[in-house]
Design a protein around this motif. Structure first.
Motif: not given
Length: 123
Positions: A29-39, A44-49
Motif C-alpha cells: 500500500c502506498s498510503g494515498m489518503k482519501v476522505e469519502v463523505e456521503l450525502f 441515512l443507510k450507512l453507519p457513518k457519514p
C-alpha cells in the motif's frame, strides 16, 4: 502511515490482504489518503457519514465504492452504478471535480476528498 491505520484490509487490484499479513501489506500500500463523505440516502443507510481510507495507487472510483461495499456491508456501488456507468442523477465529486467530466467510474483516485450524492427523487 500505512493502510493498517484506516482499514482492516487493503485493496490491491482485485485482491484483498487480511490484517494478519500486516508487514507484507505495508510494503504494497502506498498510503494515498482519501476522505469519502456521503450525502442524502447513503448518509441515512450507512453507519457513518464519512470514511477516511488509505488506498493504493491505481485505485479507481469504482474500486473505492466496492471497498465501501465491503467495509459497510451495504451495496453502496449498486446505488451509484449500473454496470460501468454512473446512474443518472448520481454526483460523485473528486476534489470538487465531477467524475463524469473526468473518466467516469474508471477515474483514478487522487489524495483528498470524495463527495458522493446518490440519485434523488421527489419534489
Amino acid at each position: 502511515m500505512n493502510c493498517c491505520h484506516f482499514i482492516t484490509r487493503c485493496v490491491v487490484g482485485t485482491r484483498t490482504v487480511s490484517q494478519h499479513q500486516r508487514n507484507w501489506r505495508s510494503s504494497v500500500c502506498s498510503g494515498m489518503k482519501v476522505e469519502v463523505e456521503l450525502f442524502a440516502t447513503l448518509r441515512l443507510k450507512l453507519p457513518k457519514p464519512t470514511y477516511q481510507l488509505d488506498m493504493p495507487e491505481g485505485t479507481t472510483i469504482k474500486d473505492l465504492m466496492r471497498e465501501l461495499d465491503r467495509i459497510t456491508g451495504q451495496p453502496v456501488s449498486k446505488e451509484l452504478f449500473r454496470g460501468d456507468e454512473v446512474i443518472p442523477g448520481t454526483v460523485i465529486l473528486l476534489n470538487g471535480k465531477n467524475i463524469l467530466h473526468l473518466n467516469g467510474v474508471e477515474t483514478p483516485l487522487e489524495p483528498g476528498k470524495i463527495a458522493v450524492f446518490p440519485p434523488v427523487a421527489g419534489g
